[in-house]
Write an enzyme that holds these catalytic residues in place. Sequence first.
Site, PDB file in Angstrom:
ATOM      1  N   SER A  63      13.728  -3.173   0.009  1.00  9.63           N
ATOM      2  CA  SER A  63      14.345  -4.240   0.802  1.00  9.63           C
ATOM      3  C   SER A  63      14.784  -5.408  -0.076  1.00  9.63           C
ATOM      4  O   SER A  63      15.694  -5.250  -0.859  1.00  9.63           O
ATOM      5  CB  SER A  63      13.492  -4.705   1.969  1.00  9.63           C
ATOM      6  OG  SER A  63      14.338  -5.324   2.922  1.00  9.63           O
ATOM      7  N   HIS A  68      15.758 -20.098  -1.542  1.00 15.32           N
ATOM      8  CA  HIS A  68      16.664 -21.238  -1.484  1.00 15.32           C
ATOM      9  C   HIS A  68      15.820 -22.441  -1.876  1.00 15.32           C
ATOM     10  O   HIS A  68      14.776 -22.680  -1.257  1.00 15.32           O
ATOM     11  CB  HIS A  68      17.256 -21.418  -0.086  1.00 15.32           C
ATOM     12  CG  HIS A  68      17.989 -20.207   0.383  1.00 15.32           C
ATOM     13  ND1 HIS A  68      19.233 -19.857  -0.100  1.00 15.32           N
ATOM     14  CD2 HIS A  68      17.637 -19.240   1.259  1.00 15.32           C
ATOM     15  CE1 HIS A  68      19.616 -18.731   0.477  1.00 15.32           C
ATOM     16  NE2 HIS A  68      18.661 -18.333   1.301  1.00 15.32           N
ATOM     17  N   CYS A  83       9.580  -2.424   2.636  1.00 16.89           N
ATOM     18  CA  CYS A  83       9.395  -1.255   3.488  1.00 16.89           C
ATOM     19  C   CYS A  83       8.404  -0.323   2.809  1.00 16.89           C
ATOM     20  O   CYS A  83       8.143  -0.433   1.616  1.00 16.89           O
ATOM     21  CB  CYS A  83      10.723  -0.534   3.695  1.00 16.89           C
ATOM     22  SG  CYS A  83      11.939  -1.534   4.560  1.00 16.89           S
TER      23      CYS A  83
END
EC number: 4.1.1.50
Length: 124
Positions: A63, A68, A83
């Site tokens: 995944s 940020h 996953c």
Amino acid sequence: MDTMGRHVISELWGCDFDKLNDIEFIEKTFVDAALKSGAEIREVAFHKFAPQGVSGVVIISESHLTIHTFPEHGYASIDVYTCGHLDPTIAADYIADKLGAQTRETIELPRGMRPIEVKKAQAL
């Protein structure tokens, strides 16, 4: 309950301005975090904003990891979604530690199974 994945979302506060604004440091931290969790890295993309801030993603076979940063607030938002049998908390804990987060609020979402159950993980 078995799920297709686990998604850890963390709010990191009290982080060092210089670390949050250093694209090379952030990229290395995220690559190292992915590898420490046992993930297989596919793509890496990071961007430095003016006058400050970094956003980026490490795409893994399992995944992704994203960030940020808002250095002017000592704040970073991170997501680690895995996953299979990988534990996303390994990468999330490593990132929070490397950024020197003084406060951390985390939730974990099981993905791919209904209904959505939000699990509050931890706060530093």
